[in-house]
Design a protein around this motif. Structure first.
Motif, PDB file in Angstrom:
ATOM      1  N   TYR A 174      26.972  47.484  46.752  1.00 37.27           N
ATOM      2  CA  TYR A 174      25.952  46.429  46.650  1.00 37.27           C
ATOM      3  C   TYR A 174      25.573  45.886  48.033  1.00 37.27           C
ATOM      4  O   TYR A 174      24.399  45.622  48.306  1.00 37.27           O
ATOM      5  CB  TYR A 174      26.442  45.276  45.782  1.00 37.27           C
ATOM      6  N   GLN A 175      26.554  45.705  48.884  1.00 41.93           N
ATOM      7  CA  GLN A 175      26.271  45.181  50.220  1.00 41.93           C
ATOM      8  C   GLN A 175      25.419  46.156  51.025  1.00 41.93           C
ATOM      9  O   GLN A 175      24.533  45.750  51.776  1.00 41.93           O
ATOM     10  CB  GLN A 175      27.580  44.863  50.949  1.00 41.93           C
ATOM     11  N   ARG A 176      25.680  47.453  50.849  1.00 45.21           N
ATOM     12  CA  ARG A 176      24.882  48.473  51.542  1.00 45.21           C
ATOM     13  C   ARG A 176      23.454  48.504  51.003  1.00 45.21           C
ATOM     14  O   ARG A 176      22.484  48.594  51.759  1.00 45.21           O
ATOM     15  CB  ARG A 176      25.543  49.842  51.358  1.00 45.21           C
ATOM     16  N   ALA A 211      28.885  32.347  48.694  1.00 44.47           N
ATOM     17  CA  ALA A 211      27.801  33.161  48.121  1.00 44.47           C
ATOM     18  C   ALA A 211      27.099  32.414  46.992  1.00 44.47           C
ATOM     19  O   ALA A 211      25.862  32.423  46.901  1.00 44.47           O
ATOM     20  CB  ALA A 211      28.358  34.484  47.619  1.00 44.47           C
ATOM     21  N   LEU A 255      31.488  46.491  45.364  1.00 47.12           N
ATOM     22  CA  LEU A 255      31.130  45.486  46.367  1.00 47.12           C
ATOM     23  C   LEU A 255      30.551  46.145  47.617  1.00 47.12           C
ATOM     24  O   LEU A 255      29.507  45.720  48.145  1.00 47.12           O
ATOM     25  CB  LEU A 255      32.367  44.658  46.719  1.00 47.12           C
ATOM     26  N   ASP A 256      31.199  47.186  48.082  1.00 47.32           N
ATOM     27  CA  ASP A 256      30.729  47.918  49.265  1.00 47.32           C
ATOM     28  C   ASP A 256      29.335  48.493  49.025  1.00 47.32           C
ATOM     29  O   ASP A 256      28.460  48.429  49.892  1.00 47.32           O
ATOM     30  CB  ASP A 256      31.712  49.033  49.592  1.00 47.32           C
ATOM     31  N   GLU A 288      22.671  39.819  45.160  1.00 46.90           N
ATOM     32  CA  GLU A 288      23.475  38.751  45.756  1.00 46.90           C
ATOM     33  C   GLU A 288      24.354  38.107  44.690  1.00 46.90           C
ATOM     34  O   GLU A 288      25.502  37.728  44.960  1.00 46.90           O
ATOM     35  CB  GLU A 288      22.558  37.713  46.408  1.00 46.90           C
ATOM     36  N   SER A 318      20.914  45.433  51.933  1.00 48.15           N
ATOM     37  CA  SER A 318      20.259  45.458  53.242  1.00 48.15           C
ATOM     38  C   SER A 318      19.017  46.342  53.257  1.00 48.15           C
ATOM     39  O   SER A 318      18.193  46.252  54.167  1.00 48.15           O
ATOM     40  CB  SER A 318      21.243  45.961  54.306  1.00 48.15           C
ATOM     41  N   ILE A 341      27.232  40.464  44.058  1.00 53.79           N
ATOM     42  CA  ILE A 341      28.179  40.394  45.178  1.00 53.79           C
ATOM     43  C   ILE A 341      29.057  39.151  45.052  1.00 53.79           C
ATOM     44  O   ILE A 341      30.280  39.213  45.227  1.00 53.79           O
ATOM     45  CB  ILE A 341      27.426  40.412  46.525  1.00 53.79           C
ATOM     46  N   LYS A 381      34.713  33.283  49.984  1.00 52.70           N
ATOM     47  CA  LYS A 381      33.476  34.076  50.109  1.00 52.70           C
ATOM     48  C   LYS A 381      32.616  33.925  48.861  1.00 52.70           C
ATOM     49  O   LYS A 381      31.385  33.838  48.934  1.00 52.70           O
ATOM     50  CB  LYS A 381      33.802  35.553  50.335  1.00 52.70           C
TER      51      LYS A 381
END
Length: 311
Positions: free
Chosen positions: A220-222, A256, A217-218, A237, A225, A240, A252
């Motif tokens: 994919y979020q990085r 999403a 998760l960390d 997305e 962006s 995530i 969440k």
């Protein structure tokens, strides 16, 4: 031009060239010089020939005139040794860009055979490898990958690109363990290129398969962006949202999935997941509403069949 005297033929060729240049007729400029060079060695005329090839290619490529480029290649091909390495690379790259892979491969192989073009050997090998990958010849790609040499200022970016192709090739050949060894070692603290984004997506997929959901998760979020590709953003997305669900972050996950639904993501999967969320939240009314929506909009969906099995 047909004189027995070399100097007269040379002079006639250059005079005729000047006339064609004034008319802006590059095709005849090149044909005229080519006729002379087929029978006569002349360093100056060969250098002008290569110069005009370069200029004409630039002009007709900007106009996307495939027929003119192909006519030019058909004319020159029997004596392609008259061209320098850069001329050959430009022809090959153009043929590759328009999907004329056989022509491109022939030229890259020709470059790779002769020491005359040694400065272009590496470029030719990289392009041959890309053709094999793009044509789905994954084992051939892997065979060529072993021969690639990553040098120069842009070697790091190129290495990332071809590493990504290597991972995909191994996965396509069902060599999952070999692919996973490479993926596991991927570590890119500062994302700069599209292939670094793609490598990290592969790392995120691997972490998910290892059930290391928080790390995935960390990551994919990085990566999200830094991605500029709309389709890739949508896929990340979706991942995530799935990871929010897998880690029981239901609010969440729901938010999403709602955003993805608005963006026309994989709607039947999204609706299926929303039903699962509402079940976990014990919201029977929403379960019924979203289930009816899934049945109405996607009557043949695999996920509807899964829902019916669960019921």
């Amino acid at each position: 031009n047909n004189s027995f005297d070399y100097n007269e033929r040379r002079k006639a060729t250059l005079l005729l060239n000047n006339k064609f240049l004034l008319d802006g007729d590059y095709e005849n400029v090149i044909a005229n010089l080519y006729r002379f060079l087929r029978k006569n060695g002349d360093t100056y005329i060969r250098s002008k020939f290569r110069q005009y090839i370069k200029e004409y290619l630039k002009e007709i490529k900007s106009e996307k005139n495939i027929n003119a480029i192909f006519r030019l290649w058909v004319l020159i091909k029997p004596r392609k040794s008259l061209l320098d390495g850069q001329n050959l690379i430009e022809f090959a790259n153009y043929f590759k860009s328009v999907g004329m892979y056989k022509n491109a491969e022939d030229i890259y192989h020709h470059i790779s055979k002769y020491t005359l073009y040694r400065d272009y050997w590496n470029t030719a090998q990289f392009q041959l490898a890309k053709i094999k990958f793009e044509n789905g010849e994954y084992q051939s790609y892997l065979d060529l990958y072993r021969k690639l040499v990553f040098i120069g200022e842009k070697s790091s970016a190129k290495e990332d690109e071809f590493k990504y192709y290597r991972i995909v090739s191994l996965q396509k050949l069902k060599r999952t363990e070999d692919a996973d060894k490479i993926i596991k070692a991927v570590d890119i603290p500062d994302i700069q290129t599209v292939f670094q984004v793609r490598l990290l997506r592969k790392k995120g997929d691997w972490l998910t398969r290892q059930r290391k959901y928080a790390e995935a998760l960390d990551l994919y979020q990085r990566v999200l962006s830094r991605s500029s590709n709309v389709q890739e953003q949508l896929e990340m997305e979706n991942r995530i949202a799935d990871l929010f669900y897998l880690t029981d972050q239901l609010d969440k996950a729901l938010a999403a999935y709602n955003q993805l639904e608005l963006k026309n993501g994989k709607i039947d999967w999204i609706l299926f997941q929303k039903i699962n969320i509402y079940k976990k939240k014990k919201d029977g009314k929403q379960v019924k509403t979203v289930s009816e929506k899934l049945k109405k909009q996607y009557p043949d969906s695999f996920w509807l069949k899964q829902l019916n099995k669960n019921v």
